[in-house]
Design a protein around this motif. Structure first.
Motif, PDB file in Angstrom:
ATOM      1  N   LYS A   8      37.859 -21.875 -48.897  1.00  0.00           N
ATOM      2  CA  LYS A   8      38.951 -22.730 -49.369  1.00  0.00           C
ATOM      3  C   LYS A   8      40.037 -22.878 -48.310  1.00  0.00           C
ATOM      4  CE  LYS A   8      38.387 -21.973 -54.308  1.00  0.00           C
ATOM      5  NZ  LYS A   8      39.034 -21.496 -55.545  1.00  0.00           N
ATOM      6  N   ALA A   9      40.373 -21.802 -47.618  1.00  0.00           N
ATOM      7  CA  ALA A   9      41.371 -21.888 -46.552  1.00  0.00           C
ATOM      8  C   ALA A   9      40.914 -22.850 -45.463  1.00  0.00           C
ATOM      9  CB  ALA A   9      41.644 -20.499 -45.973  1.00  0.00           C
ATOM     10  N   LEU A  10      39.635 -22.772 -45.092  1.00  0.00           N
ATOM     11  CA  LEU A  10      39.092 -23.705 -44.099  1.00  0.00           C
ATOM     12  C   LEU A  10      39.121 -25.136 -44.624  1.00  0.00           C
ATOM     13  CD1 LEU A  10      36.070 -21.644 -42.741  1.00  0.00           C
ATOM     14  CD2 LEU A  10      38.165 -22.243 -41.497  1.00  0.00           C
ATOM     15  N   GLN A  11      38.783 -25.325 -45.878  1.00  0.00           N
ATOM     16  CA  GLN A  11      38.782 -26.664 -46.466  1.00  0.00           C
ATOM     17  C   GLN A  11      40.185 -27.271 -46.465  1.00  0.00           C
ATOM     18  OE1 GLN A  11      36.098 -28.553 -47.376  1.00  0.00           O
ATOM     19  NE2 GLN A  11      37.636 -30.153 -47.528  1.00  0.00           N
ATOM     20  N   TRP A  12      41.191 -26.460 -46.694  1.00  0.00           N
ATOM     21  CA  TRP A  12      42.568 -26.934 -46.676  1.00  0.00           C
ATOM     22  C   TRP A  12      42.914 -27.500 -45.296  1.00  0.00           C
ATOM     23  CZ3 TRP A  12      47.654 -25.627 -44.965  1.00  0.00           C
ATOM     24  CH2 TRP A  12      48.695 -26.115 -45.769  1.00  0.00           C
ATOM     25  N   LEU A  13      42.475 -26.804 -44.241  1.00  0.00           N
ATOM     26  CA  LEU A  13      42.696 -27.305 -42.877  1.00  0.00           C
ATOM     27  C   LEU A  13      41.918 -28.590 -42.626  1.00  0.00           C
ATOM     28  CD1 LEU A  13      42.520 -23.978 -40.843  1.00  0.00           C
ATOM     29  CD2 LEU A  13      44.571 -25.194 -41.635  1.00  0.00           C
ATOM     30  N   ARG A  25      47.168 -30.882 -51.547  1.00  0.00           N
ATOM     31  CA  ARG A  25      48.037 -30.546 -52.687  1.00  0.00           C
ATOM     32  C   ARG A  25      47.218 -30.032 -53.865  1.00  0.00           C
ATOM     33  NH1 ARG A  25      50.578 -28.169 -55.471  1.00  0.00           N
ATOM     34  NH2 ARG A  25      52.578 -28.611 -56.414  1.00  0.00           N
ATOM     35  N   ALA A  26      46.068 -30.638 -54.084  1.00  0.00           N
ATOM     36  CA  ALA A  26      45.225 -30.257 -55.219  1.00  0.00           C
ATOM     37  C   ALA A  26      44.710 -28.822 -55.100  1.00  0.00           C
ATOM     38  CB  ALA A  26      44.052 -31.220 -55.342  1.00  0.00           C
ATOM     39  N   TYR A  64      41.391 -28.116 -35.935  1.00  0.00           N
ATOM     40  CA  TYR A  64      41.606 -26.676 -35.940  1.00  0.00           C
ATOM     41  C   TYR A  64      40.331 -25.962 -35.511  1.00  0.00           C
ATOM     42  CZ  TYR A  64      45.998 -26.961 -38.537  1.00  0.00           C
ATOM     43  OH  TYR A  64      47.284 -27.211 -38.925  1.00  0.00           O
ATOM     44  N   ASP A  65      40.447 -25.074 -34.533  1.00  0.00           N
ATOM     45  CA  ASP A  65      39.373 -24.149 -34.188  1.00  0.00           C
ATOM     46  C   ASP A  65      39.808 -22.770 -34.670  1.00  0.00           C
ATOM     47  OD1 ASP A  65      37.707 -25.975 -32.913  1.00  0.00           O
ATOM     48  OD2 ASP A  65      38.580 -25.599 -30.933  1.00  0.00           O
ATOM     49  N   VAL A  66      39.139 -22.274 -35.687  1.00  0.00           N
ATOM     50  CA  VAL A  66      39.452 -20.943 -36.204  1.00  0.00           C
ATOM     51  C   VAL A  66      38.667 -19.928 -35.378  1.00  0.00           C
ATOM     52  CG1 VAL A  66      39.336 -19.419 -38.206  1.00  0.00           C
ATOM     53  CG2 VAL A  66      39.955 -21.837 -38.498  1.00  0.00           C
ATOM     54  N   ILE A  67      39.394 -19.056 -34.713  1.00  0.00           N
ATOM     55  CA  ILE A  67      38.792 -18.074 -33.812  1.00  0.00           C
ATOM     56  C   ILE A  67      38.372 -16.825 -34.578  1.00  0.00           C
ATOM     57  CG2 ILE A  67      39.230 -16.620 -31.801  1.00  0.00           C
ATOM     58  CD1 ILE A  67      41.301 -18.831 -30.970  1.00  0.00           C
ATOM     59  N   ARG A  68      39.230 -16.394 -35.493  1.00  0.00           N
ATOM     60  CA  ARG A  68      38.947 -15.219 -36.327  1.00  0.00           C
ATOM     61  C   ARG A  68      39.450 -15.495 -37.735  1.00  0.00           C
ATOM     62  NH1 ARG A  68      40.860 -13.140 -31.632  1.00  0.00           N
ATOM     63  NH2 ARG A  68      39.458 -11.792 -30.482  1.00  0.00           N
ATOM     64  N   GLN A  69      38.780 -14.883 -38.682  1.00  0.00           N
ATOM     65  CA  GLN A  69      39.208 -15.008 -40.071  1.00  0.00           C
ATOM     66  C   GLN A  69      39.009 -13.660 -40.755  1.00  0.00           C
ATOM     67  OE1 GLN A  69      36.841 -17.121 -43.173  1.00  0.00           O
ATOM     68  NE2 GLN A  69      38.588 -18.548 -43.177  1.00  0.00           N
ATOM     69  N   PHE A  70      40.047 -13.219 -41.433  1.00  0.00           N
ATOM     70  CA  PHE A  70      40.003 -11.974 -42.192  1.00  0.00           C
ATOM     71  C   PHE A  70      40.395 -12.296 -43.622  1.00  0.00           C
ATOM     72  CE2 PHE A  70      41.316 -11.118 -37.848  1.00  0.00           C
ATOM     73  CZ  PHE A  70      40.378 -10.185 -37.449  1.00  0.00           C
ATOM     74  N   ASP A 104      44.746 -17.237 -58.742  1.00  0.00           N
ATOM     75  CA  ASP A 104      43.792 -17.922 -59.632  1.00  0.00           C
ATOM     76  C   ASP A 104      42.972 -18.980 -58.890  1.00  0.00           C
ATOM     77  OD1 ASP A 104      44.632 -16.393 -61.831  1.00  0.00           O
ATOM     78  OD2 ASP A 104      46.287 -17.782 -62.222  1.00  0.00           O
ATOM     79  N   GLY A 105      42.589 -18.665 -57.660  1.00  0.00           N
ATOM     80  CA  GLY A 105      41.741 -19.555 -56.868  1.00  0.00           C
ATOM     81  C   GLY A 105      42.463 -20.687 -56.166  1.00  0.00           C
ATOM     82  N   LEU A 106      43.782 -20.767 -56.301  1.00  0.00           N
ATOM     83  CA  LEU A 106      44.574 -21.809 -55.650  1.00  0.00           C
ATOM     84  C   LEU A 106      45.502 -21.180 -54.616  1.00  0.00           C
ATOM     85  CD1 LEU A 106      45.580 -23.932 -58.777  1.00  0.00           C
ATOM     86  CD2 LEU A 106      43.807 -24.481 -57.076  1.00  0.00           C
ATOM     87  N   ILE A 107      45.849 -21.930 -53.588  1.00  0.00           N
ATOM     88  CA  ILE A 107      46.774 -21.456 -52.555  1.00  0.00           C
ATOM     89  C   ILE A 107      48.171 -21.399 -53.151  1.00  0.00           C
ATOM     90  CG2 ILE A 107      47.821 -21.987 -50.320  1.00  0.00           C
ATOM     91  CD1 ILE A 107      45.116 -23.416 -49.639  1.00  0.00           C
ATOM     92  N   ASP A 108      48.804 -20.239 -53.032  1.00  0.00           N
ATOM     93  CA  ASP A 108      50.136 -20.032 -53.581  1.00  0.00           C
ATOM     94  C   ASP A 108      51.181 -19.865 -52.478  1.00  0.00           C
ATOM     95  OD1 ASP A 108      51.810 -19.625 -55.954  1.00  0.00           O
ATOM     96  OD2 ASP A 108      52.083 -17.606 -55.112  1.00  0.00           O
ATOM     97  N   ARG A 109      50.735 -19.487 -51.288  1.00  0.00           N
ATOM     98  CA  ARG A 109      51.654 -19.309 -50.158  1.00  0.00           C
ATOM     99  C   ARG A 109      50.900 -19.525 -48.865  1.00  0.00           C
ATOM    100  NH1 ARG A 109      56.743 -18.023 -48.807  1.00  0.00           N
ATOM    101  NH2 ARG A 109      57.091 -16.732 -46.974  1.00  0.00           N
ATOM    102  N   VAL A 110      51.576 -20.205 -47.929  1.00  0.00           N
ATOM    103  CA  VAL A 110      51.057 -20.396 -46.579  1.00  0.00           C
ATOM    104  C   VAL A 110      52.156 -19.958 -45.619  1.00  0.00           C
ATOM    105  CG1 VAL A 110      50.217 -22.059 -44.873  1.00  0.00           C
ATOM    106  CG2 VAL A 110      49.645 -22.380 -47.291  1.00  0.00           C
TER     107      VAL A 110
END
Length: 123
Positions: A8-13, A25-26, A64-70, A104-110
């Protein structure tokens, strides 16, 4: 089973890359907030998305090129490079770490910790 939060984080980007602000926004809670290390105060997600709108006229492409993801149960952290191609022909890279908190599966803070670098320089 639904999409995991790392996806989901990748999809947002990816929504941002295609200027799909409604799609971004969704993916967020009604009370989602955004903080950036640029000295400005925290914003609501809607305020931040309003800031993105002018990109359409001045940025030919962004990627965006994501180099690392945790991740853990409700958080994702990316180390990434944002590649920008501007409408005037200039290019730049922004090296950043981006944090996502989910509720609850939605982004609440960035949160984004970024610093620009001229193309061709290394960190």
């Amino acid at each position: 089973m639904g999409q995991n939060i790392a996806e989901k984080a990748l999809q947002w980007l990816r929504h941002l890359e295609s200027y799909d602000f409604a799609g971004m926004r969704a993916m967020c809670t009604d009370k989602a907030t955004v903080w950036h290390n640029d000295g400005a105060p925290q914003q609501t997600i809607d305020e931040k998305l309003d800031q993105f709108s002018p990109l359409v006229a001045t940025v030919d492409s962004l990627r965006y090129d994501v180099i690392r993801q945790f991740r853990n149960a409700n958080e994702v952290l990316h180390q990434q490079v944002l590649h920008l191609a501007m409408s005037d022909g200039s290019r730049s890279e922004i090296h950043a770490a981006m944090y996502f908190r989910f509720e609850d599966g939605l982004i609440d803070r960035v949160e984004e910790y970024a610093y620009p670098m001229p193309v061709g320089e290394t960190a």
